[in-house]
Scaffold this active site. Structure first.
Site, mmCIF file in Angstrom:
data_model
loop_
_atom_site.group_PDB
_atom_site.id
_atom_site.type_symbol
_atom_site.label_atom_id
_atom_site.label_comp_id
_atom_site.label_asym_id
_atom_site.label_seq_id
_atom_site.Cartn_x
_atom_site.Cartn_y
_atom_site.Cartn_z
ATOM 1 C CE LYS A 121 -1.807 3.503 2.427
ATOM 2 N NZ LYS A 121 -1.241 4.323 3.508
ATOM 3 C CG ASP A 140 -7.165 3.266 1.754
ATOM 4 O OD1 ASP A 140 -7.886 2.857 0.810
ATOM 5 O OD2 ASP A 140 -7.426 4.292 2.388
#
Length: 219
Positions: A121, A140
């Site tokens: 991420k 996310d």
DNA sequence: CTCCCGATAT
DNA sequence: ATATCAGGAG
């Protein structure tokens, strides 16, 4: 309607709403962005910006962070949560940048995710924001939640979600797609109580359609 | 899977 | 009181 068509429609609507999206984290250098994204784990961007605004006036290079006592880093970032892990990661990460990459942030995915405290991420955010690169899609907490509510996926594992979304969303829009779901997730599709009646894409969302049917049955 | 963890909204 | 916030490592 296929999921691919749906993703295009959603991107079009959210593009009209948000325009060309940008990172909400404040930074002046590649390295500052990397630190800010590491700090943003399970913490609001607003909080991270409060912390980094003060901290970067004191330290804002990998050379400075690797020399800084752990305790001092912890004190700066305490309010972002997970502060012991994050402080250790920022310090070790700085050390590796200096020793392996001449103090620069590497652009290769494999090099980024090998850094302490940097996962897919964080790497996706940094690569997309700095170089416009996208080997993958930033997943996310918001992208995860909205992708499930909309019906793009039925999955909790973020790496599986990322791979499935890569089959649905046009590659040229991967970076914007994540920004749009994140912005919509903060603003309208809030985790605690999604405001479906005020949502611009409720007609394209499985959960939104269900909620709108429910509310119309009461009238 | 568990742990790390403070601040905020509800 | 509890869920949630631009997750990652062991």
């Amino acid at each position: 309607m296929t999921k691919i068509e749906k993703s295009k429609k959603i991107i079009k609507i959210l593009n009209e709403k948000f325009g060309k999206p940008h990172c909400a984290l404040n930074y002046n250098t590649d390295f500052e962005l990397l630190v800010a994204v590491i700090l943003s784990a399970q913490c609001t961007d607003v909080r991270v910006n409060m912390v980094t605004e003060k901290m970067f006036k004191v330290v804002n290079t990998p050379e400075a962070f690797m020399e800084m006592p752990l305790k001092d880093i912890e004190t700066h970032i305490k309010s972002t949560g997970f502060f012991r892990n994050k402080a250790k990661n920022i310090k070790m990460c700085s050390k590796e940048l200096v020793e392996k990459y001449n103090g620069e942030v590497p652009s290769k995915m494999e090099n980024l995710v090998a850094l302490p405290g940097v996962g897919r991420k964080t790497a996706n955010v940094v690569r997309g924001e700095i170089w416009g690169l996208s080997d993958g899609i930033t997943v996310d907490t918001h992208v995860k939640r909205l992708s499930n509510l909309i019906g793009f996926v039925k999955e909790e594992n973020v790496e599986k979600i990322e791979r499935e979304l890569m089959e649905i969303v046009p590659k040229k829009r991967w970076i914007d797609f994540s920004h749009y779901l994140i912005l919509q997730g903060r603003d309208v599709c809030i985790a605690r109580r999604p405001k479906c009646s005020a949502c611009e894409i409720n007609h394209l969302c499985n959960y939104g359609r269900k909620m709108m049917r429910k509310s119309s049955e009461k009238n």
